[in-house]
Design an enzyme around this catalytic site. Structure first.
Site, PDB file in Angstrom:
ATOM      1  CG  HIS A   1      20.041 -11.381  41.521  1.00 48.90           C
ATOM      2  ND1 HIS A   1      19.915 -11.115  40.272  1.00 48.90           N
ATOM      3  CD2 HIS A   1      20.288 -12.601  41.520  1.00 48.90           C
ATOM      4  CE1 HIS A   1      20.229 -11.977  39.476  1.00 48.90           C
ATOM      5  NE2 HIS A   1      20.312 -13.005  40.532  1.00 48.90           N
TER       6      HIS A   1
ATOM      7  CE  LYS B   1      16.160 -17.211  41.125  1.00 47.59           C
ATOM      8  NZ  LYS B   1      17.651 -17.736  40.914  1.00 47.59           N
TER       9      LYS B   1
ATOM     10  CB  CYS C   1      23.631 -12.873  39.761  1.00 44.40           C
ATOM     11  SG  CYS C   1      23.987 -13.810  38.434  1.00 44.40           S
TER      12      CYS C   1
END
Lengths: 423, 148
Positions: A139, A242, A380
């Site tokens: 990421h 998350k 991302c």
């Protein structure tokens, strides 16, 4: 202190309901809402998870009963707030198998945790010609902080290549480890493709080479049990939002000796032992890295989320999501004109795909009108997309509340996309 | 599904599948690259100009159906026009996709098909990226423009 906060039970809801069961789904109030007049089918868990009622209640509980600044006042509320905040540190330590609660540094999220390590340990450890090793699956949050650090220190960023299937090229990570590799930073699970990396072996190899290891566990902690002792890494980061916890909660775990050896990061209140105009001395670990008033309501909510997740049982979560991913993979790859992106042998939660002749952004819009929330874009992780020769993918990602019925809706939605586009 | 039908009008799908004026003019008098970081759309625009009028225009790159169709219909609509005339057209398109314009405006011509975009705020930038890129080409700026 009120013990109610850390009780994972939402009023009237069984905390240990099975993943995907109606009882568990009922704990997510947002699942009752309609999107474009359709029931919400939430398949964007890798971007952020929805929150169970007990986590929402934990935030309300804070502001209703014990809101006060932590580590400050002598008054009762401040003492209770401190107990909640430091109690949460113990919950997190236990959740990831940390040896000591002091090894848990609360941060805004994984991004902040990685930047903290890069700008403290990185700045003191890296010299001209040294190397930082990452992987081609990262990421942006596990690329850019190291790029910035390397540019500043005259160091080199090395990247372990990936295969067409989205796995690390066998042997490449070990081959890239050199005596000049000071830091190796890598994700446990790829957010774009779902690839599960062999992180324990990577940590062992990096350690043999003398490198300090940082594991980005953002896409791991919501899906299976994580233990930092078994992993034997030096740092591990994850974001609360998350894994069913409030936004603004996040964790940097580091070995105590390493944390103690690092200079502080941001300066301010709480991170000092004493301040004079001539100079200041630093508080002990972890407070040295927690300048300013922390987001203690979010941290308390994270403790509730972790206890709730443990009450469900991470083994059950893992089995449930693995079954969903296998079913979705089989059914979606059977649709003519649809291609799964990322076909690693070991995957978790994430299903990236493309449809011939349809841009992922259009897939996202059409599914949205059917109430289905997926991610469409580069996730991302632009270098992953570049490596695979794609501008973007559509991504469905599963969590504890998802069911086979959600896959039915996704499959129907994909067929409708193809129909609309005549693909 | 009716609003989806408004967004993915047959003419839009047709241009997305078979874009007109796709490619690159080489040599050209002006060019620019446009990028929408949100979705990864990338559009390149190349122009030939004569006495302030666009004599030829091409676009390339990759984008969603709305972006590709917008670029395709834009290239059809701007040939023979001056920058001032094109600015006026873009303003009308911009008003249309942001819900401020009149879909019945005869000046829009074929571009009126983008009226459905106004119901999809997340997609406005897809429709306007080619126009912003064209503007950047006029500015003769070779620095990439961004929708962000």
């Amino acid at each position: 202190m009120s013990a109610a906060l850390f009780s994972p039970a939402a009023p009237g809801a069984s905390p240990s309901a099975s993943p995907g069961s109606p009882e568990l789904r009922a704990q997510f109030p947002i699942l009752a809402r309609k999107v474009h007049k359709q029931p919400l089918i939430y398949l964007d868990n890798a971007a952020t998870t929805q929150k169970p009622q007990c986590v929402i209640d934990a935030l309300t509980h804070c502001y209703t009963h014990w809101n006060a600044n932590v580590h400050r006042g002598v008054h009762l509320l401040s003492q209770e707030a401190t107990e909640h905040y430091e109690g949460a540190r113990k919950v997190v330590a236990q959740f990831i198998g940390a040896a000591l609660p002091e090894e848990i540094v609360f941060v805004r999220g994984a991004t902040e945790g990685i930047n903290l390590v890069a700008q403290t340990l990185g700045r003191t450890q890296l010299s001209k010609g040294d190397e930082v090793l990452i992987t081609g699956l990262e990421h942006h949050s596990n690329i850019v902080p190291w790029q910035m650090l390397c540019a500043e220190r005259g160091a080199t960023l090395r990247v372990c290549p990936i295969t067409d299937a989205g796995e690390l090229v066998p042997g490449a990570f070990d081959a890239l480890l050199a005596s000049r590799t000071k830091i190796a930073a890598f994700s446990w699970v790829s957010n774009a493709l779902g690839t599960v990396n062999p992180v324990a072996a990577m940590c062992r190899a990096a350690k043999r080479a003398g490198a300090i290891t940082l594991v980005d566990a953002c896409q791991a902690v919501p899906h299976f049990a994580v233990n930092v002792q078994e992993l034997d890494c030096d740092f591990l980061v994850f974001s609360g939002h998350k894994l069913y916890a409030p936004n603004g909660s996040g964790v940097l775990w580091g070995r105590k000796a390493l944390l103690e050896s690092m200079p502080p990061w941001q300066g301010g209140g709480d991170m000092i032992a004493s301040v004079t105009f001539e100079g200041s001395t630093w508080n002990h670990v972890p407070h040295k890295f927690e300048a300013g008033t922390p987001d203690y309501p979010a941290v308390a909510g994270m403790a509730t989320a972790l206890q709730w997740l443990q009450a469900i049982g991470l083994q059950r979560v893992q089995a449930h999501e693995a079954a969903l991913l296998a079913e979705a993979t089989e059914r979606i790859s059977a649709i003519k004109g649809v291609r799964i992106i990322g076909t690693a042998a070991a995957k978790a939660s994430v299903l990236s795909f493309v449809i011939d002749g349809v841009h992922p952004h259009d897939i996202g819009t059409i599914l949205d009108r059917k109430g289905i929330a997926i991610r469409a874009g580069h996730h991302c992780a632009q270098p992953v997309m570049d490596r695979l020769g794609l501008a973007a993918t559509a991504r469905a990602s599963f969590g504890v509340s998802n069911t086979s019925a959600d896959i039915d809706a996704l499959v129907e939605g994909i067929v409708a996309v193809q129909k609309l586009f005549g693909a | 599904m009716s609003d989806l039908g408004d967004l993915y009008h047959d003419m839009i799908l047709g241009h997305a599948k078979a874009p007109r004026n796709f490619g690159k003019l080489d040599p050209c008098d002006a060019s620019a690259l446009g990028h929408n970081p949100l979705c990864g759309d990338r559009i390149g625009v190349t122009l030939l100009l004569s006495q302030g009028r666009v004599t030829d225009v091409r676009f390339d790159g990759s984008g969603c159906a709305i972006c590709t169709a917008s670029a395709s219909l834009m290239t059809e609509g701007v040939k023979g026009r001056t920058r001032a005339e094109i600015d006026t057209v873009f303003q009308r398109v911009h008003d249309l996709v942001t819900g401020k314009g009149d879909p019945e405006d005869p000046e829009l011509g074929k571009l009126a098909v983008f009226g459905g975009v106004s119901e999809f705020p997340m997609r406005v930038k897809c429709a306007t990226l080619p126009w912003h890129t064209l503007n950047a080409a006029f500015d003769n700026s070779n620095a990439p423009v961004s929708t962000e």
